[in-house]
Design an enzyme around this catalytic site. Structure first.
Site, PDB file in Angstrom:
ATOM      1  N   ARG B  50      28.381 -28.720  22.810  1.00  0.00           N
ATOM      2  CA  ARG B  50      29.638 -30.696  23.516  1.00  0.00           C
ATOM      3  C   ARG B  50      30.723 -29.923  23.934  1.00  0.00           C
ATOM      4  NH1 ARG B  50      27.428 -34.755  18.486  1.00  0.00           N
ATOM      5  NH2 ARG B  50      25.236 -33.537  18.580  1.00  0.00           N
ATOM      6  N   ASP B  52      34.329 -32.506  23.795  1.00  0.00           N
ATOM      7  CA  ASP B  52      34.460 -34.609  22.580  1.00  0.00           C
ATOM      8  C   ASP B  52      35.303 -35.091  24.188  1.00  0.00           C
ATOM      9  OD1 ASP B  52      34.173 -33.862  20.932  1.00  0.00           O
ATOM     10  OD2 ASP B  52      36.267 -33.855  20.017  1.00  0.00           O
ATOM     11  N   ARG B 197      41.137 -27.543  17.900  1.00  0.00           N
ATOM     12  CA  ARG B 197      42.288 -28.902  17.813  1.00  0.00           C
ATOM     13  C   ARG B 197      42.912 -29.235  16.114  1.00  0.00           C
ATOM     14  NH1 ARG B 197      38.988 -34.317  20.387  1.00  0.00           N
ATOM     15  NH2 ARG B 197      41.152 -35.386  19.561  1.00  0.00           N
TER      16      ARG B 197
END
Lengths: 248, 248
Positions: B50, B52, B197
């Protein structure tokens, strides 16, 4: 009261153009709202000219008057803090009370960007028009030469315009390849409605081999919008620079 | 039935991430809708992983099975015609029926972009986080070295995760300046939720002089998310590349 001159860049993707319009989110509207929050004053700004919905700016200029005592070197930071990320004040300076961002323009430069990658560069999709087949940049450059100078640009002006005088001076018009991007760079003393986008759209058709470079001469003389090419999409256009008189 | 492997790039700005979710516009949802229009089949794609909301991809990979007889060299064009401009299929190829875009991943590379201009570059505002003061890239690079290797990355994983095994291998982590942009480049065998991140956010704090480069060693060993830096904004992150086994 003092007058400030501001250089602003914006990503026009999500805005209904520069100029304030009822019930629309515009660049001018966002800047005026930020100025109100900063100064408490109801300030109207004057831009060097409008840009259409979706058109960007690297070097739009505007001026406004204020009674605020914020020092000139603090303004940029204060204002950027109040603006969305898509609008960035690049610089601000004191201007003479007679300076006018629209009336004092000497030269304006617009650039139109074409993403000429066989497969579009997704990170340029908001800032360039994608043309998948390789453009003949030399033919485009040859065509462009016909438009340099002082001409009646009726053929390269939206039929929706109400301006009477369609004579403008194009100081320079060139087509350059930069890697997989093709740029149409246009400098003039002023532009008619959609003029740069119609020029870009017509040059693209030359670059695709659909028109001969010398057709531009005939199209220009005919003063007929029907003869020129399609208006290129807004997203590829950027107001690049505004040049003022020496005392501007 | 045959299996196709696809390389896709996307601008994640306007999407609620890669994976299909009820009442949300997602990358996977857009691709599956385009596949349905092209083939008439109800196809479910499998991505390499995935991304985000707001995260971009230059080289996401997915696979799907289809009975469609469209020749493999026509697929890309046909599918891109059905996709929004923010999603671009870069290439497609036949894959073995045993190929799996998620299970066969060998290495993944993510890149985090920081716009380190004093005044933000408005044309990068969707793809980079703006940090106005010059970052100490050498200190960031020194800090990054502590994270290379096989470690328990609990300190660099969102506390909201349910994954039990937080051991991952980072093959390479480097910080490079490219003009006014600073890039954090991270290659590994897999990443925990928000891991890149949080690493980027922590390295930025080192680059700002708020942390010593050697703090990274202590933070890593403590296995405590509270000790690492802020999670850097999604918009600066791009899934850069996915590498498969030789037979992938």
């Amino acid at each position: 009261m003092r007058r400030l001159k501001c250089l602003v860049a914006y990503d026009g993707t999500d805005y209904s153009g520069f100029q304030v319009q009822p019930d629309q989110v515009t660049i001018q509207g966002e800047i005026e709202a930020a100025l109100q929050r900063v100064t408490g004053e109801s300030i109207q700004i004057a831009g060097s000219g409008r840009t259409d919905a979706g058109v960007h700016a690297r070097g739009q200029v505007f001026h406004f008057d204020t009674s605020s005592s914020i020092p000139v070197d603090k303004w940029r930071f204060v204002l950027n803090n109040q603006l969305p990320d898509a609008i960035v004040i690049r610089s601000m300076e004191e201007a003479s009370p007679s300076f006018h961002a629209r009336f004092d323009v000497k030269v304006k430069e617009y650039r139109y960007c074409i993403d000429n990658n066989p497969v579009a560069d997704v990170f340029r999709h908001r800032y360039a028009d994608h043309i998948r087949y390789p453009l003949d940049v030399e033919a485009m450059q040859q065509a462009a030469r016909h438009l340099i100078g002082t001409h009646d640009f009726t053929s390269f002006c939206s039929a929706k315009t109400f301006v009477e005088d369609k004579v403008r001076t194009v100081y320079d018009l060139r087509v350059e390849r930069d890697g997989q991007e093709v740029w149409v760079i246009c400098r003039g003393n002023g532009f008619l409605y959609n003029m740069v986008r119609i020029i870009a759209g017509t040059l693209v058709e030359v670059g695709q081999g659909k028109r001969h470079p010398d057709d531009l001469q005939r199209i220009l003389l005919a003063r007929d919008r029907e003869l020129a090419g399609k208006t290129a999409p807004a997203k590829g256009l950027t107001m690049w620079e505004v040049v003022y008189t020496e005392n501007g």
